[in-house]
Structure formats: structure tokens, C-alpha cells
Design a protein around this motif. Structure first.
Motif, PDB file in Angstrom:
ATOM      1  N   PHE A   1      -9.357  18.368  19.073  1.00  0.00           N
ATOM      2  CA  PHE A   1      -8.801  19.712  18.961  1.00  0.00           C
ATOM      3  C   PHE A   1      -8.772  20.168  17.505  1.00  0.00           C
ATOM      4  N   ALA A   2      -8.444  19.245  16.580  1.00  0.00           N
ATOM      5  CA  ALA A   2      -8.393  19.585  15.162  1.00  0.00           C
ATOM      6  C   ALA A   2      -9.784  19.933  14.630  1.00  0.00           C
ATOM      7  N   GLN A   3     -10.814  19.266  15.142  1.00  0.00           N
ATOM      8  CA  GLN A   3     -12.172  19.559  14.702  1.00  0.00           C
ATOM      9  C   GLN A   3     -12.607  20.962  15.102  1.00  0.00           C
ATOM     10  N   ALA A   4     -11.963  21.505  16.111  1.00  0.00           N
ATOM     11  CA  ALA A   4     -12.314  22.847  16.570  1.00  0.00           C
ATOM     12  C   ALA A   4     -11.407  23.927  16.001  1.00  0.00           C
ATOM     13  N   ASP A   5     -10.221  23.540  15.531  1.00  0.00           N
ATOM     14  CA  ASP A   5      -9.240  24.537  15.082  1.00  0.00           C
ATOM     15  C   ASP A   5      -8.521  24.056  13.823  1.00  0.00           C
ATOM     16  N   PRO A   6      -8.887  24.569  12.649  1.00  0.00           N
ATOM     17  CA  PRO A   6      -8.243  24.122  11.402  1.00  0.00           C
ATOM     18  C   PRO A   6      -6.746  24.424  11.347  1.00  0.00           C
ATOM     19  N   ALA A   7      -6.285  25.405  12.118  1.00  0.00           N
ATOM     20  CA  ALA A   7      -4.870  25.770  12.090  1.00  0.00           C
ATOM     21  C   ALA A   7      -3.981  24.610  12.527  1.00  0.00           C
TER      22      ALA A   7
END
Length: 293
Positions: A109-115
Motif C-alpha cells: 500500500f505504501a508503494q502505491a500511496d506516499p501519503a
């Protein structure tokens, strides 16, 4: 001109500032982005779990060999099954896999969303760079910076003016320049065949597929130059398609971008001068600290 640009910046890449493969390395390169830091933690955790499983299984095997060998147990057991053991060896792997899946999905999920992992994330401050893979070099475009575009080709041995700071098969004529601490939206596509944009220190690997624009992101946490390579077999010169990303201060990037749209070689020379000044200043500060001791 391009070779001159590479020569200008080449001498400014100290060993401590460069991330590249090293002899006899068995672990990943030092993390320079939050994603790679997560990957290293996940990898370390999985390694520990694997080691524990190996130790437990080995201990059980040794116990069975000692406890149930022919000498210690001359009359063999005729037990056909054991409900408790079967429940344990079914549930244990399930629980282990569930435990592994939690950090795995968190990383995905972090790889897809930097937030999810970047503090004070602001979508308005994200910078976009488009990388196009060609046989056998990369083209970089900066749509947010007046459409700066240039090719990045591997330096041949005859063009490496500083072999120590221009590693063979990795140094390029025109490096990708990015500001430190800035979220970069990276768009990757192939112009001819399938390539792959890989930067180990950033935990980054994305296929460059013709006709398909793939996207990921990275944030460089430290200044310096980082090396990667095409990681998809793309033809006879696949091994000669490196990636070099130089991370600089935000003000240095702005100065480079302002000049690069009209004078790319001049922009690299200006950047090299700024980096040289930083190097001198750092050396002076180090000398003052040593003298103060």
C-alpha cells in the motif's frame, strides 16, 4: 557536450556519497528512501521468521531421531495419526503466513500511496518525471519544469575521465537530477521493447512497457548519486543501460532546471560548481571540528 557534462560532475562523486554494487556484498544497498527502509525491515523480519522455523524443525527432527531410533525404541509404535499434532502443524503455518501478510500488505500500500509514510505529504509539491526506455538508453522528461528532456547514455571506457568516481558500466553522460526530500512521481514507459527501471537504494523497480504508462514514486532522503540498471532483458546491449540519479539540494535543483531547458551542458557545469563549493565548505567545517577537539 554530454561527455563534458559527465566529466564535470564525475569528480564530485565521493565513495561515501555514491550507492552502487560492491564486491562480496550479500545484503541490499543502504536505504536512501522510506520505501527501501520498509523493504529492509520486512526482509529482516522474514529472515528471522525463516531462521526460527528452521531451528524449530531441526530440533523436532533431532528429537525424533534420538527418541524413536531403533535402539531407544525397539518396539515401533503403530500409531496411525495424532489429532493434536495435525491441528498444530496445520494452524502454525497459517498463523505464520497471516503474520507475514500484515507488513507485506502495508509495504504494498505504501508503494502505491506516499501519503501513508511521508510526513507532511503535500500532493501540490509532488514533482513528475517521465522515464522512457529505449534500446539501449533512457530518456528523461520533466513536464513540471518547462518540459526539460534529455537522453542518458552509458559512458564508454574511453569517455570515463575519472574511473574512480565514474564506475564502469554505471556512469552516464547525463544524470537524472532530483531535489532531496521531495516526492517524485515516476512515470515509466518503453518506446520499443520491454525494459525495467530499477534503483536498489530507493527500493524501486518498475517495468517499462511499450504502450503502457506505469507509475510509482520515490523520495530521496540523502544527497549523492545513486546507480541502477535496466532489469529486463531487452536486447544485445541490455547490460549497458544504466541509471544514474543525482540528489541535490532543492535550491541547486531549481538553478539546474532553470538553465537546463535552454542549456543542458551549462546547467550541469553550474551544478558541478555548486556541488564543489559544498564540498569545500564541508571540508572546512570538518577541519574546524577537528581543530576544536
Amino acid at each position: 557536450m554530454a561527455t563534458a557534462s559527465a566529466a564535470t560532475l564525475g569528480g564530485l562523486t565521493g565513495a561515501a556519497q555514491a550507492a552502487q554494487p560492491t564486491p562480496w556484498a550479500v545484503w541490499s544497498q543502504t536505504a536512501a528512501s522510506p520505501i527501501q527502509a520498509m523493504i529492509e525491515r520486512f526482509n529482516a523480519g522474514i529472515t528471522i521468521v525463516m531462521a526460527l522455523v528452521v531451528v524449530v524443525v531441526l530440533a523436532l527432527i533431532i528429537y525424533c531421531v534420538v527418541r524413536f531410533n531403533a535402539k531407544a525404541n525397539p518396539v515401533p509404535s503403530k500409531t496411525s495419526h495424532n489429532t493434536m499434532i495435525e491441528v498444530i502443524w496445520t494452524l502454525a503455518p497459517i498463523l505464520i503466513l497471516i503474520g507475514i501478510s500484515v507488513p507485506s500488505f502495508s509495504l504494498l500500500f505504501a508503494q502505491a500511496d506516499p501519503a501513508r509514510i511521508v510526513k507532511d505529504y503535500d500532493p501540490e509539491k509532488v514533482m513528475t518525471i517521465k522515464a522512457t526506455g529505449l534500446q539501449w538508453y533512457w530518456n528523461y522528461e520533466y513536464p513540471d519544469n518547462d518540459g526539460i528532456a534529455f537522453d542518458s547514455t552509458m559512458l564508454e571506457d574511453k569517455d570515463r575521465t575519472d574511473p574512480v568516481n565514474q564506475p564502469r558500466l554505471l556512469a552516464v553522460d547525463n544524470e537524472m537530477i532530483v531535489p532531496v526530500g521531495t516526492v517524485v512521481r515516476l512515470q515509466v514507459i518503453g518506446a520499443d521493447v520491454i525494459h525495467s527501471f530499477a534503483m536498489p537504494s530507493f527500493g524501486l523497480k518498475l517495468d517499462a512497457v511499450p504502450g503502457r504508462l506505469n507509475e510509482t514514486w520515490f523520495l530521496a532522503e540523502r544527497e549523492g548519486v545513486y546507480y541502477g540498471q535496466c532489469s529486463e532483458l531487452c536486447g544485445i546491449n541490455h547490460a549497458y543501460m544504466p541509471i544514474a540519479i543525482r540528489v541535490v539540494k532543492p535550491e541547486q535543483f531549481k538553478a539546474w532546471a532553470a538553465q537546463a531547458k535552454d542549456d543542458l551542458p551549462g546547467a550541469y557545469k553550474t551544478l558541478a560548481a555548486a556541488l564543489a563549493q559544498d564540498k569545500v565548505a564541508q571540508a572546512s567545517e570538518a577541519a574546524v571540528e577537528v581543530a576544536a577537539r
